[in-house]
Design an enzyme around this catalytic site. Structure first.
Site, short mmCIF file in Angstrom:
data_model
loop_
_atom_site.label_atom_id
_atom_site.label_comp_id
_atom_site.label_asym_id
_atom_site.label_seq_id
_atom_site.Cartn_x
_atom_site.Cartn_y
_atom_site.Cartn_z
CD GLU A 163 1.47 -78.24 13.18
OE1 GLU A 163 0.94 -79.35 13.29
OE2 GLU A 163 1.77 -77.53 14.15
CE LYS A 214 3.41 -68.39 11.92
NZ LYS A 214 2.34 -67.38 11.90
CG ASP A 255 -3.32 -65.05 8.54
OD1 ASP A 255 -2.88 -64.65 9.64
OD2 ASP A 255 -3.54 -64.30 7.59
CE1 TYR A 290 -0.17 -73.85 19.14
CE2 TYR A 290 -1.76 -72.94 17.60
CZ TYR A 290 -1.02 -72.83 18.75
OH TYR A 290 -1.13 -71.70 19.53
CE LYS A 300 4.94 -65.56 8.74
NZ LYS A 300 5.07 -64.37 9.57
CB CYS A 316 -1.05 -29.59 13.30
SG CYS A 316 -2.16 -30.99 13.65
CB CYS A 322 -4.98 -28.48 16.16
SG CYS A 322 -3.20 -28.66 16.41
CB CYS A 354 1.08 -31.72 16.06
SG CYS A 354 -0.13 -30.56 16.74
CB CYS A 406 -3.78 -31.59 18.61
SG CYS A 406 -3.93 -32.27 16.95
#
Length: 681
Positions: free
Chosen positions: A120, A122, A124, A232, A322, A416, A419, A434, A440
């Site tokens: 069957e 799959k 999503d 399913y 897949k 960073c 900050c 950082c 931050c």
């Protein structure tokens, strides 16, 4: 009209409307016109308006009704919802079939045939468990972590293809059916068009739209978005009904009771049959009215399922093949830095927007500086972007034939970008971090978002936008500040009226009761996830024990290695972290004391530290770990002088070498299974 006549008329109308809903939404074969359906529906509404005492939960009028839910309660699944192993090519399916054939050798010889597989698409979408009692829909729960999910019954009731009462006769008194809730491509397109017209952010893909819809507190919103379902499988079924002999027969039986099934499902035979179905569906994929990301194959004969059994996470009688990841070319416009809640700096590719698998992609992960250098990706390059299923898009590499002289190398900043604190590179890691900590703003927001998230304190109503406002206005700087908020402090914030403010404050108060595992996870200690937090709570039992634990003590905990132990020690040594924890205690956070894990002592592995290495042939590494822990062993990931045994499978590497150099006893897979008294199969 006598009471009996009113009730019979209502019951007849409900059955007629349910039959026509099934014909229209499930079978796609309407038996009456829309006008005729509306007349029946209006007749039902008139009677229910005159006699509200006879309105029941299975009435079509209740598909959208009631007040919005204040939160999602969690529900433990009667039967766990397992995930599936994946195959990414035909070789994976051939290997799967070989393992099935090996386990079922005797049965196959007797039947002199190939194993049949129910195949069957799959979907999503979002997995759901729907419970019927005496034929009536009583509960719908998301998959969650497989053991516990969220109750979304109020939204599932709005899905017109799902019967509120089962059709026909002969169904069991308890029936749990499982399937995938999804949004069709057409509905998704319409939803995004409406969102854009309203100036709202469109959904990234149909799966996100379906998931977002199912988590709406107001069922009226879910009703407007026209979700669908294909079954399913199943969960709990009472003993007053016997399953058919085959999987596909069971699904067909569910269909006769009005439950929607996938019309593209089919029974195939052997690896060649699975390959043919894969090829057919891959060609048909683009024309399907819904998104799929692969195919699921299940051994069709149900009696074989018990013979094949399960691994720790998935059934051995099913596998998902897949579809290959989709790749496109586009321009890398720039590389920007994203500062995470732990201070990790992640380079993010800013791309010329491009459609990948039906999703518009403008950003993609570059992982870290080492990966950028390894792939030789440069700003201005034409790059290959890949997206597989619901995975975050990634830059695969540059198209060197398209490289221009104007491209430039990327370098990690010394300060960073949020900050301006110094940036350091972690020892023996590709991570740049950082040093700004809680000073931050980027880390502050993300730390707070993590703290209130579902697996942490699960504070409903404190979404990212509200957290950002609270942080920007300095109303909340640290997690303990959340518990000092008042209705007055929230009033005046964007989209925050008195009623909304009251709900947030109530949710914060309710969150004071938690668990030690959730508390540890909520602190956001680097690399301490949900599972590790549970292991820490179960091992140390109290927070004070964790606070004073040194590295050696932490290494005794299952799932805690050298790096995680160092992170935990470092975290709890910081004065500002101690202040936040004390602040949370002062705010009234509490939890019941977890039960200490019971250790099996009647085994040669009781109290022993064991390391697994190499490939095991008889059982999986995860199964071996669970068995050893059940025998009282501590399974760790690294070999040290404290290791009692190393169990070495095939292709064992550096851990085996280190064990031999330290004189630690090394057991083969056969030897440790024989010692433990565990029988395979």
């Amino acid at each position: 009209m006598p009471i009996e006549s009113i009730q019979k008329t209502l019951q007849d109308l409900k059955k007629i409307l349910a039959r026509h809903d099934n014909a229209y939404y499930v079978l796609d074969k309407p038996e009456i016109s829309d006008a005729q359906y509306d007349l029946l529906y209006q007749r039902l509404l008139q009677i229910e308006k005159a006699h509200p005492e006879y309105i029941t939960s299975d009435s079509p009028s209740q598909r959208v009704g009631g007040q919005p839910s204040g939160h999602f309660k969690t529900v433990k699944h009667a039967v766990p919802m397992f995930s599936l192993e994946n195959a990414f090519n035909q070789e994976g399916l051939v290997d799967f079939e070989r393992k099935v054939n090996d386990k079922l050798a005797a049965e196959i010889i007797r039947q002199d045939s190939l194993v049949a597989y129910a195949a069957e698409p799959k979907m999503d979408g979002l997995a759901i468990n729907i419970r019927y009692e005496s034929g009536r829909l009583v509960q719908a729960v998301t998959r969650g972590d497989g053991s516990v999910g969220e109750d979304v019954t109020h939204n599932v009731r709005t899905i017109r293809s799902i019967p509120l009462e089962l059709l026909g006769v002969g169904w069991p008194s308890i029936l749990e059916v499982r399937g995938e809730i999804f949004m069709s491509k057409t509905v998704f397109k319409q939803l995004n068009e409406i969102s854009l017209q309203k100036g709202e952010k469109p959904f990234a893909n149909p799966r996100n739209a379906a998931a977002g819809t199912l988590r709406q507190l107001d069922p009226r919103i879910a009703s407007q978005r026209q979700l669908s379902l294909y079954l399913y499988g199943w969960g709990e079924i009472s003993g007053d009904w016997s399953l058919p002999a085959q999987y596909h027969q069971t699904i067909e039986q569910f269909k006769t009771w009005g439950l929607p099934t996938n019309p593209d499902a089919k029974v195939v035979y052997g690896a060649s049959g699975m390959a043919d179905y894969y090829d057919q569906l891959q060609v048909k994929r683009k024309d399907l009215p819904y998104e799929i990301d692969g195919i699921v194959y299940k051994v069709d004969v149900l009696a074989f399922h018990s013979k094949l059994g399960f691994t720790a996470k998935a059934p051995r009688w099913a596998i998902a093949r897949k579809f290959p990841a989709e790749e496109v070319w586009t321009k890398l416009l720039d590389v920007e830095i994203q500062v995470g809640r732990t201070g990790a700096l992640t380079p993010v590719a800013r791309l010329q927007p491009v459609s990948v698998g039906g999703v518009m992609v403008a950003n993609a992960t570059l992982h870290n500086l080492d990966e950028i250098a390894r792939k030789d990706v440069r700003i201005g390059d034409t790059v290959i972007v890949r997206r597989a299923g619901d995975v975050i898009p990634e830059v695969v590499g540059p198209v060197l034939s398209e490289r221009e002289d104007s491209v430039r190398l990327f370098s990690m900043p010394n300060r960073c970008p949020v900050c301006d604190s110094a940036v350091i590179k972690e020892h023996d890691k590709a991570v740049y971090r950082c040093t700004g900590g809680l000073f931050c703003p980027a880390q502050r927001k993300r730390a707070l978002q993590h703290f209130v998230s579902r697996k942490a304190f699960d504070i409903q109503g404190l979404g990212d936008k509200l957290i950002n406002q609270l942080a920007d206005l300095n109303l909340v700087r640290h997690p303990d500040d959340l518990f000092s908020l008042t209705i007055e402090s929230l009033l005046g914030l964007d989209r925050m009226a008195e009623k909304s403010a009251l709900k947030v404050i109530s949710a914060i108060k309710a969150a004071k009761e938690t668990t030690l595992a959730r508390f540890i996870y909520a602190l956001g200690i680097p690399e301490v996830g949900e599972v590790t937090a549970k292991h820490l709570a179960n091992h140390f039992v109290t927070l004070d024990n964790i606070l004073i634990a040194d590295k050696d003590a932490l290494l005794e905990v299952s799932d805690v290695g050298e790096i995680v132990a160092e992170n935990i020690v470092t975290f709890f040594q910081q004065p500002h972290n101690q202040e936040v924890i004390n602040g949370l205690k002062m705010a009234g956070i509490y939890w019941p004391t977890p039960q200490a894990q019971k250790k099996t002592v009647d085994s040669p592995f009781a109290g022993k530290v064991v390391v697994l290495t190499g490939s095991l042939m008889q059982i999986s590494r995860e199964e071996a770990k669970l068995l050893l822990e059940g025998l009282g062993a501590k399974v760790t990931g690294s070999v040290s002088a404290k290791t009692d045994y190393v169990i070495a499978g095939e292709k064992a590497g550096s851990k085996l070498t280190k064990a031999e150099s330290l004189g630690i006893p090394v057991l083969s897979e056969h030897e440790w299974i024989e010692m433990s008294g565990v029988t395979n199969g």
